[in-house]
Motif scaffolding. Structure first.
Motif, mmCIF file in Angstrom:
data_model
loop_
_atom_site.group_PDB
_atom_site.id
_atom_site.type_symbol
_atom_site.label_atom_id
_atom_site.label_comp_id
_atom_site.label_asym_id
_atom_site.label_seq_id
_atom_site.Cartn_x
_atom_site.Cartn_y
_atom_site.Cartn_z
ATOM 1 N N ASN A 12 -16.816 46.363 -33.426
ATOM 2 C CA ASN A 12 -16.452 45.081 -32.835
ATOM 3 C C ASN A 12 -15.427 44.408 -33.738
ATOM 4 O O ASN A 12 -15.614 44.322 -34.946
ATOM 5 N N TRP A 26 -24.151 37.176 -34.046
ATOM 6 C CA TRP A 26 -23.760 37.781 -35.320
ATOM 7 C C TRP A 26 -24.756 37.363 -36.392
ATOM 8 O O TRP A 26 -25.272 36.245 -36.373
ATOM 9 N N GLY A 74 -17.471 43.977 -37.060
ATOM 10 C CA GLY A 74 -18.864 44.396 -37.157
ATOM 11 C C GLY A 74 -18.997 45.789 -37.743
ATOM 12 O O GLY A 74 -18.019 46.435 -38.106
ATOM 13 N N VAL A 117 -23.043 49.991 -34.471
ATOM 14 C CA VAL A 117 -23.715 49.007 -33.632
ATOM 15 C C VAL A 117 -24.224 49.619 -32.332
ATOM 16 O O VAL A 117 -25.213 49.165 -31.777
ATOM 17 N N ASP A 175 -24.807 41.963 -33.807
ATOM 18 C CA ASP A 175 -24.094 42.810 -34.772
ATOM 19 C C ASP A 175 -24.144 42.103 -36.116
ATOM 20 O O ASP A 175 -24.281 40.879 -36.186
#
Length: 133
Positions: free
Chosen positions: A22, A68, A98, A102, A111
């Motif tokens: 990400n 997050w 990220g 994930v 994440d």
């Protein structure tokens, strides 16, 4: 020689696709802190995503709702928390990358931060100064 170059190029391209993560730009719009009795302290946040600049992994159903998590055991956790607070309070954008794994367990709704940095803060600060009061 050309075959070796072709193989190395193919390997590089394959490794780039495997190491995707990400990569999101936006402004922190929810900042959640928790201080648990059992030492399970945590900092979570969501951002208002700048979709034109952001890329999400395929397992992320809705990037706008991605939560997050800040790794509080990281030696840069306090610095990252300060960036998050400033983004939240002054509406300044950040860039968050990220972790690569994930999607290892299928669809994800959260994440952990691999990399966090301010994004164009000087540009946004100048716009605030120049804005009429």
């Amino acid at each position: 020689m050309r075959i070796k170059t072709f193989c190395l190029t193919t390997l590089c391209l394959f490794s780039l696709s495997v190491s995707a993560a990400n990569d999101v730009y936006g402004t922190v719009d929810q900042l959640i802190t928790r201080s648990g009795a059992n030492g399970d302290h945590a900092v979570y946040f969501r951002i208002e995503v700048m979709k034109e600049h952001s890329n999400f992994e395929t397992c992320i159903a809705n990037g706008d709702e991605l939560t997050w998590q800040l790794d509080l055991s990281s030696p840069v956790a306090q610095y990252q928390f300060d960036i998050l607070k400033k983004s939240y309070s002054e509406r300044l954008p950040v860039r968050i990358i990220g972790h690569e794994d994930v999607c290892a367990n299928g669809e994800a709704q959260s994440d952990k931060i691999f990399e966090l940095s301010p994004w164009s803060w000087s540009e946004y600060s100048m716009k605030k100064v120049a804005a009429p009061k």
